[in-house]
Design a protein around this motif. Structure first.
Motif, PDB file in Angstrom:
ATOM      1  N   ASP A 119       0.845  -1.190   0.000  1.00 30.82           N
ATOM      2  CA  ASP A 119       0.000   0.000   0.000  1.00 30.82           C
ATOM      3  C   ASP A 119       0.880   1.238   0.000  1.00 30.82           C
ATOM      4  N   MET A 120       0.449   2.274  -0.692  1.00 32.33           N
ATOM      5  CA  MET A 120       1.143   3.552  -0.656  1.00 32.33           C
ATOM      6  C   MET A 120       0.380   4.464   0.301  1.00 32.33           C
ATOM      7  N   VAL A 121       0.980   4.751   1.443  1.00 35.70           N
ATOM      8  CA  VAL A 121       0.317   5.514   2.496  1.00 35.70           C
ATOM      9  C   VAL A 121       0.836   6.954   2.489  1.00 35.70           C
ATOM     10  N   PRO A 122      -0.060   7.944   2.449  1.00 37.51           N
ATOM     11  CA  PRO A 122       0.381   9.340   2.471  1.00 37.51           C
ATOM     12  C   PRO A 122       1.266   9.640   3.677  1.00 37.51           C
ATOM     13  N   HIS A 123       2.353  10.374   3.442  1.00 40.78           N
ATOM     14  CA  HIS A 123       3.308  10.804   4.464  1.00 40.78           C
ATOM     15  C   HIS A 123       4.129   9.654   5.061  1.00 40.78           C
ATOM     16  N   ARG A 124       3.894   8.424   4.594  1.00 38.80           N
ATOM     17  CA  ARG A 124       4.689   7.289   5.072  1.00 38.80           C
ATOM     18  C   ARG A 124       5.397   6.568   3.932  1.00 38.80           C
ATOM     19  N   GLY A 125       4.768   6.582   2.764  1.00 40.74           N
ATOM     20  CA  GLY A 125       5.341   5.884   1.636  1.00 40.74           C
ATOM     21  C   GLY A 125       4.842   4.453   1.554  1.00 40.74           C
ATOM     22  N   PRO A 126       5.556   3.575   0.862  1.00 36.30           N
ATOM     23  CA  PRO A 126       5.093   2.191   0.683  1.00 36.30           C
ATOM     24  C   PRO A 126       5.201   1.383   1.968  1.00 36.30           C
ATOM     25  N   VAL A 127       4.152   0.621   2.260  1.00 37.77           N
ATOM     26  CA  VAL A 127       4.146  -0.268   3.421  1.00 37.77           C
ATOM     27  C   VAL A 127       3.573  -1.611   2.975  1.00 37.77           C
ATOM     28  N   VAL A 128       3.907  -2.662   3.707  1.00 37.82           N
ATOM     29  CA  VAL A 128       3.318  -3.968   3.441  1.00 37.82           C
ATOM     30  C   VAL A 128       1.841  -3.901   3.821  1.00 37.82           C
TER      31      VAL A 128
END
Length: 220
Positions: A54-63
């Motif tokens: 997932d691409m999470v705003p302000h965090r970047g890519p996460v599992v």
């Protein structure tokens, strides 16, 4: 370079080397795979489109984190589609496709004996590909590929559960026997039973992964 990195990244996620919700830090991935940041960014696009990232705003890519409800819904759909594909194989597969299915089953058996997760997953994917080829339904095939991608983390951890490897082999043997004997109803039932068995283990795995992710978030 992008394609090998995509495969390595996907294998690491499926092998639970990254936890659900864990950030995929570009610099760390560059060091791990010995490639440039551009290659890593390109490689992340495919698993993001498939579901494991997932691409999470302000965090970047996460599992990606798959809820128990999502896992149950995906397996419910997978059960029907895989049973349909199995029945279609029994009705439509050529002699050559039936021979290929038997050969792919032997490859799964060898991979399970070796015990390496990447090899097991690759052999199982090849087995499912053979079933899809014989089924002759591109819509079912594409939909199942998407479901398998979204449940990839659960698939990897589930296969490492005690006794699951032996159960998987028995279930695939039952599918192969029915499918190659051209018995549509028995193939439907065998493939339905295989998905239900996997789903039972996967739901427990999903709950464990969610608890683990919550514990990590609470101590971060």
């Amino acid at each position: 370079m992008r394609t090998p990195v995509v495969g390595l990244l996907r294998a690491a996620i499926v092998g639970a080397e990254f936890a659900p919700g864990e950030r995929l830090v570009e610099r760390a991935l560059c060091d791990r795979f010995e490639v440039s940041r551009t290659v890593v960014r390109e490689a992340l696009r495919q698993p993001e489109s498939e579901g494991p990232v997932d691409m999470v705003p302000h965090r970047g890519p996460v599992v990606a984190t798959l809820s128990a409800e999502d896992a149950a819904a995906l397996h419910e759909v997978r059960e029907v589609l895989e049973a349909l594909a199995g029945r279609s194989f029994a009705e439509r597969a050529t002699s050559a496709q039936r021979t290929t299915l038997k050969r792919r089953l032997k490859a799964v058996e060898s991979a399970l004996a070796d015990g390496g997760l990447p090899g097991i997953l690759a052999a199982k994917d090849a087995y499912y590909d053979a079933l899809s080829d014989g089924a002759g339904n591109p819509v079912v095939r594409a939909t199942l590929l998407g479901i398998h991608a979204r449940t990839s983390l659960l698939r990897g951890v589930t296969l490492q559960s005690p006794g699951r490897g032996a159960d998987t082999l028995r279930e695939l043997q039952a599918i192969t026997t029915a499918a190659t004997a051209r018995n549509p109803d028995a193939t439907w039932a065998a493939r339905e039973a295989h998905v239900r068995s996997a789903a039972g283990v996967a739901m427990g795995v999903a709950m464990d992964l969610l608890r683990s992710a919550a514990d990590k978030a609470g101590t971060a």
